[in-house]
Design a protein around this motif. Structure first.
Motif, PDB file in Angstrom:
ATOM      1  N   LEU A 102       0.837  -1.202   0.000  1.00 51.48           N
ATOM      2  CA  LEU A 102       0.000   0.000   0.000  1.00 51.48           C
ATOM      3  C   LEU A 102       0.869   1.248   0.000  1.00 51.48           C
ATOM      4  CD1 LEU A 102      -3.152   0.504   2.257  1.00 51.48           C
ATOM      5  CD2 LEU A 102      -1.664   2.386   1.620  1.00 51.48           C
ATOM      6  N   MET A 103       0.611   2.133  -0.926  1.00 50.38           N
ATOM      7  CA  MET A 103       1.239   3.446  -0.958  1.00 50.38           C
ATOM      8  C   MET A 103       0.333   4.360  -1.763  1.00 50.38           C
ATOM      9  SD  MET A 103       5.237   4.438  -1.678  1.00 50.38           S
ATOM     10  CE  MET A 103       5.356   3.616  -3.280  1.00 50.38           C
ATOM     11  N   GLY A 104       0.174   5.596  -1.310  1.00 56.17           N
ATOM     12  CA  GLY A 104      -0.703   6.492  -2.045  1.00 56.17           C
ATOM     13  C   GLY A 104      -0.770   7.862  -1.419  1.00 56.17           C
ATOM     14  N   THR A 105      -1.491   8.749  -2.073  1.00 51.29           N
ATOM     15  CA  THR A 105      -1.677  10.118  -1.626  1.00 51.29           C
ATOM     16  C   THR A 105      -3.071  10.293  -1.036  1.00 51.29           C
ATOM     17  OG1 THR A 105      -2.326  10.674  -3.889  1.00 51.29           O
ATOM     18  CG2 THR A 105      -0.032  11.108  -3.267  1.00 51.29           C
ATOM     19  N   ALA A 106      -3.262  11.379  -0.301  1.00 51.94           N
ATOM     20  CA  ALA A 106      -4.563  11.616   0.333  1.00 51.94           C
ATOM     21  C   ALA A 106      -5.581  12.091  -0.690  1.00 51.94           C
ATOM     22  CB  ALA A 106      -4.420  12.649   1.437  1.00 51.94           C
ATOM     23  N   PRO A 107      -6.853  11.723  -0.517  1.00 55.78           N
ATOM     24  CA  PRO A 107      -7.909  12.225  -1.409  1.00 55.78           C
ATOM     25  C   PRO A 107      -8.303  13.648  -1.010  1.00 55.78           C
ATOM     26  CG  PRO A 107      -8.890  10.887   0.297  1.00 55.78           C
ATOM     27  CD  PRO A 107      -7.390  10.814   0.518  1.00 55.78           C
TER      28      PRO A 107
ATOM     29  N   PRO B 263      -3.009  19.928  -1.107  1.00 59.49           N
ATOM     30  CA  PRO B 263      -1.708  20.587  -0.958  1.00 59.49           C
ATOM     31  C   PRO B 263      -0.744  19.735  -0.140  1.00 59.49           C
ATOM     32  CG  PRO B 263      -3.483  22.157  -0.604  1.00 59.49           C
ATOM     33  CD  PRO B 263      -4.129  20.806  -0.698  1.00 59.49           C
ATOM     34  N   GLY B 264       0.459  19.530  -0.673  1.00 62.99           N
ATOM     35  CA  GLY B 264       1.447  18.690  -0.016  1.00 62.99           C
ATOM     36  C   GLY B 264       1.398  17.229  -0.429  1.00 62.99           C
ATOM     37  N   GLY B 265       0.331  16.820  -1.087  1.00 64.48           N
ATOM     38  CA  GLY B 265       0.220  15.437  -1.544  1.00 64.48           C
ATOM     39  C   GLY B 265      -0.190  14.462  -0.468  1.00 64.48           C
ATOM     40  N   HIS B 266       0.449  14.560   0.706  1.00 64.78           N
ATOM     41  CA  HIS B 266       0.183  13.679   1.844  1.00 64.78           C
ATOM     42  C   HIS B 266       0.367  12.205   1.462  1.00 64.78           C
ATOM     43  CE1 HIS B 266      -2.087  16.747   4.569  1.00 64.78           C
ATOM     44  NE2 HIS B 266      -0.992  17.269   4.004  1.00 64.78           N
ATOM     45  N   LEU B 267       1.604  11.841   1.230  1.00 65.38           N
ATOM     46  CA  LEU B 267       1.978  10.472   0.862  1.00 65.38           C
ATOM     47  C   LEU B 267       2.026   9.577   2.097  1.00 65.38           C
ATOM     48  CD1 LEU B 267       3.231   8.516  -1.360  1.00 65.38           C
ATOM     49  CD2 LEU B 267       5.459   9.299  -0.507  1.00 65.38           C
ATOM     50  N   SER B 268       1.477   8.376   1.982  1.00 63.99           N
ATOM     51  CA  SER B 268       1.534   7.383   3.056  1.00 63.99           C
ATOM     52  C   SER B 268       1.945   6.036   2.479  1.00 63.99           C
ATOM     53  CB  SER B 268       0.179   7.256   3.752  1.00 63.99           C
ATOM     54  OG  SER B 268      -0.211   8.481   4.342  1.00 63.99           O
ATOM     55  N   VAL B 269       2.513   5.182   3.341  1.00 63.19           N
ATOM     56  CA  VAL B 269       3.027   3.892   2.870  1.00 63.19           C
ATOM     57  C   VAL B 269       2.942   2.868   3.993  1.00 63.19           C
ATOM     58  CG1 VAL B 269       5.419   4.463   3.510  1.00 63.19           C
ATOM     59  CG2 VAL B 269       4.979   2.755   1.714  1.00 63.19           C
ATOM     60  N   GLY B 270       2.766   1.603   3.620  1.00 65.42           N
ATOM     61  CA  GLY B 270       2.741   0.528   4.612  1.00 65.42           C
ATOM     62  C   GLY B 270       2.426  -0.806   3.968  1.00 65.42           C
ATOM     63  N   ASP B 271       2.005  -1.773   4.814  1.00 59.67           N
ATOM     64  CA  ASP B 271       1.620  -3.111   4.337  1.00 59.67           C
ATOM     65  C   ASP B 271       2.761  -3.749   3.555  1.00 59.67           C
ATOM     66  OD1 ASP B 271      -0.043  -5.308   3.904  1.00 59.67           O
ATOM     67  OD2 ASP B 271      -0.909  -4.466   2.089  1.00 59.67           O
ATOM     68  N   LEU B 272       3.961  -3.775   4.152  1.00 55.06           N
ATOM     69  CA  LEU B 272       5.116  -4.348   3.454  1.00 55.06           C
ATOM     70  C   LEU B 272       4.962  -5.854   3.303  1.00 55.06           C
ATOM     71  CD1 LEU B 272       8.191  -2.461   4.995  1.00 55.06           C
ATOM     72  CD2 LEU B 272       6.687  -1.785   3.103  1.00 55.06           C
ATOM     73  N   HIS B 273       5.420  -6.360   2.158  1.00 53.13           N
ATOM     74  CA  HIS B 273       5.359  -7.780   1.847  1.00 53.13           C
ATOM     75  C   HIS B 273       6.760  -8.316   1.559  1.00 53.13           C
ATOM     76  CE1 HIS B 273       1.017  -7.118   0.120  1.00 53.13           C
ATOM     77  NE2 HIS B 273       1.057  -7.042   1.436  1.00 53.13           N
ATOM     78  N   PHE B 274       7.081  -9.465   2.133  1.00 55.71           N
ATOM     79  CA  PHE B 274       8.334 -10.143   1.805  1.00 55.71           C
ATOM     80  C   PHE B 274       8.246 -10.762   0.416  1.00 55.71           C
ATOM     81  CE2 PHE B 274      11.398 -13.605   1.793  1.00 55.71           C
ATOM     82  CZ  PHE B 274      12.496 -13.069   2.451  1.00 55.71           C
TER      83      PHE B 274
END
Length: 419
Positions: free
Chosen positions: A162-167, A250-261
């Motif tokens: 999961l990675m994305g910007t805020a709506p 404004p700022g995009g607000h990028l978030s990331v997580g749910d890492l997978h091996f």
């Protein structure tokens, strides 16, 4: 090493950290840091359930997984100068499990794959596999093995699920309206057709009081992919990938997580990847006005990295858009992929694996899923490519018949699947 802008202490829950992330999408969740374009930074990422899944031989934790608490996301990160209409350039510089730690958190030398119970999430084949199962995987460098699925060893394709910007506020309203309309068509379906806003379990960064309550009642769940990217579960977003995200606030607000091996195409068991906590290093930049320039207005585009395992020998299975009951469907590629997966599962059971072991393996291993024919009415054709080199025995058809392996202890099943 890049500056760690979102640190995590493995001894503390996600909500007790120095900086608090989030598990919902909303434009009013405050950023945890502001980054200049051209910056490379590190974010620690907690496994999506924040430690609710254990390294043991029971699947009760999968059965009881707290879906209202996912996903535990690092961020949001504001990018200085980013404005609606821009494209955010995000380079994945590096990522991996929690460095130099062993312990009870997924990512501390191990990860897990789960088949989710039909009444708590379900999965791609939930009608055939309605109960909860689990497989634990041990990491050895970039390779992994599982006591629950023996005779298999493969190199993981590490990636963020999961990675994305805020709506924007307008886009958020659009999401909630269209998903609410879908739920209304069959409000009692199990599993549900979509997940509406749910204040219970919401984590919203530094928000509190009445503002927390307002945002929690409006914020979108992070489960599906949407126009902002989000939970796309693309296994090829590996180290070296470059992703272009639309900017809606404004700022995009990028978030990331749910890492997978590791993961196979489709993450077919719902928790089909090998889930882990870890770290990710990102480099960010901006293309001013990029959404209009390139027509990237409601989707993310990406350039995959060149890393990951290189397999040269495959056994491929095909499926068509005909149900198990023999009903013809018109160019239903989703159904065709389900049938291809079921054919692969049936095949692997001839060697001694249980259907659940085979299903878990196809979710976690780097299988290739393809829509192979989508124009020849009425049947679409989908295929799944299974790398033969991951097995320590020959899975190819031959005159002597299938090699019979010892399936070991098998994949744990929830003791009370109907609860």
């Amino acid at each position: 090493m890049p500056e760690v802008l979102f640190p995590l202490d493995s001894s503390k829950p996600f909500t007790d950290q120095e900086k608090i992330g989030h598990n919902r999408w909303h434009p009013d969740i405050p950023p945890v840091a502001t980054i200049k374009p051209g910056t490379t930074f590190r974010a620690d990422c907690r496994e999506w359930f924040d430690g609710a899944i254990n390294n043991d031989d029971s699947a009760d934790d999968i059965r009881d997984a707290p879906l209202n608490k996912v996903h535990a996301l690092a961020g949001p990160f504001a990018v200085e100068g980013a404005e609606p209409g821009d494209l955010l350039i995000v380079d994945i510089v590096d990522l991996g499990p929690i460095p130099q730690e062993e312990g009870s958190l997924a990512g501390q030398g191990w990860g897990y794959t789960g088949i989710f119970a039909q009444n708590n999430g379900g999965g791609f084949l939930t009608e055939q596999f309605p109960d909860a199962y689990k497989a634990v995987w041990d990491f050895q460098g970039s390779e992994c093995t599982s006591r629950h699925i023996p005779h298999v060893k493969f190199t993981g394709i590490h990636h963020p699920g999961l990675m994305g910007t805020a709506p924007s506020a307008e886009l958020l309203k659009k999401w909630n309206k269209r998903e609410g309309d879908l739920i209304a068509t069959d409000p009692h379906r199990v599993p549900a057709l979509a997940l509406p806003p749910e204040p219970d379990g919401a984590i919203l960064g530094s928000l509190s009081g009445a503002e927390f309550d307002r945002v929690a009642s409006e914020a979108a769940r992070t489960a599906p992919p949407r126009e902002n990217g989000g939970n796309q579960d693309i296994k090829n977003l590996t180290k070296g990938s470059r992703v272009f995200y639309p900017v809606f606030v404004p700022g995009g607000h990028l978030s990331v997580g749910d890492l997978h091996f590791s993961q196979g195409d489709g993450e077919i068991t719902f928790c089909g990847a090998i889930e882990m906590g870890g770290y990710i290093d990102l480099h960010v930049d901006i293309i001013k006005g990029g959404m209009e320039k390139y027509g990237v207005s409601e989707n993310a585009i990406f350039m995959p990295g060149r890393g990951g395992p290189v397999y040269s020998e495959w056994l491929a299975f095909s499926g068509t858009s005909v149900t198990l009951e023999g009903e013809q469907r018109y160019l239903d590629s989703q159904l065709a992929y389900q049938r291809a997966i079921l054919h692969a599962i049936d095949y692997l059971t001839k060697f001694g694996y249980t259907p659940e072991q085979a299903y878990l393996l196809l979710g976690a291993a780097p299988i290739e899923g393809r829509f192979s024919g989508v124009v020849d009415i009425p049947n679409s054709c989908a295929t799944v490519y299974l790398p033969t080199e991951i097995f320590d025995f020959d899975i190819r058809p031959g005159a002597d018949g299938p090699t019979q392996i010892d399936p070991g202890m098998g994949a744990p099943r929830s003791a009370n699947p109907n609860l």
